[in-house]
Design an enzyme around this catalytic site. Sequence first.
Site, short mmCIF file in Angstrom:
data_model
loop_
_atom_site.label_atom_id
_atom_site.label_comp_id
_atom_site.label_asym_id
_atom_site.label_seq_id
_atom_site.Cartn_x
_atom_site.Cartn_y
_atom_site.Cartn_z
N THR A 1 -2.61 1.54 5.03
CA THR A 1 -1.85 2.79 4.77
C THR A 1 -2.38 3.63 3.45
OG1 THR A 1 0.23 3.55 3.33
CG2 THR A 1 -0.79 1.31 3.01
N TYR B 1 3.64 -2.86 -2.57
CA TYR B 1 3.44 -2.61 -1.26
C TYR B 1 1.98 -2.10 -1.00
CZ TYR B 1 3.11 0.14 3.16
OH TYR B 1 2.80 0.60 4.35
#
Length: 327
Positions: A118, A143
């Site tokens: 990501t 995350y």
Amino acid sequence: MARVLVTGGAGYIGSHTVQKLLLSGHKVAVIDNLSTGFKEAVPNQAEFYFGDVRDSNFVAEIMSKFDAEVVIHFAAKLNVAESLLKPVEYYDNNVGGTLSLLKACEKSGVKNFIFSSTAAVYGDSCTDGIISEGTPTNPLNPYGWSKLISEKLLSDTGDLVGINHVIFRYFNVAGAAEDGSNGQRTANAYHLVHLASQAGVGKRQGLKIFGTDYPTPDGTCIRDYIHVEDLADIHVLGAEHLLRGGTSATLNCGYGQGYSVREVISSALNVAENKFPVEEADRRPGDPASLVADSRKMQALLGWTPRRNNIDTICRTALNWEKTLSK
Ligand code: UDP
């Protein structure tokens, strides 16, 4: 034709990738624990195995039985806000899951690995808003860190034990299948295009713009929205690259073009049946002003060209999918 094992193949990006792999003539097996995925998103032509990627014996067994040549690892938790509340769960799932898959690859001899990462690994380390793979990484939440740590596990181990790998760093993934067959099924997904589509079919009262005083032309944040089917095509090319013996690489996935929150909302309103109200609100904490991918490395290595790089296409397909879900 290759034999591709997809973890998280019942999720949003995973299930679109499974569709594209099958269309390209590959054989697919899916492992998913259905914690956030949907069995009905997995096409019938794919083998489906219910289970958790953290169980490496289970994964190794399937890899051997299916005779997998490449694994594409999507299965992960991906909600930034939730990761701040449940960091241990995020590290366990995301880092533990990747480690477990690597163990299974070693055990069963799988030599090709594609990893879903990501743009959150970059955090706010980029000042001019255009991010290349050489931009320093600086995740801002568990995350992002769980993805960056997983990247390191994969690149380090992969280089040492001979697992060729491609790491894809996604920018803002949005939209739905153009033929209306698939889309974002998670009702509480919180991303902008998804929320705007829900508002567009009347499932949501309206929308808030989080911050109008950013140093951007219209004061709202800019993001690089990539259509989920283009991203799925990139994964097929990534798998084929590795199967040809291509080099390991870390690659940004985006169009290199940004849209502001106002531009996205205006496009969503154009296609909406319900012309929802829009309210200007305070900034959401932790949002960088602008995140746009420099994806030239990915395009050059994989020979990929964007096909759906149009914000109206993204909003229209997302809205049509919301309509399908409402029926
Ligand atoms: N955003 C917004 N209103 C919403 C949801 C998102 O203004 O209801 C903004 C958000 O602040 C960010 C951009 O839209 O600037 C994209 O947010 P999203 O959560 O979709 O993706 P992110 O870039 O945070 O991963």
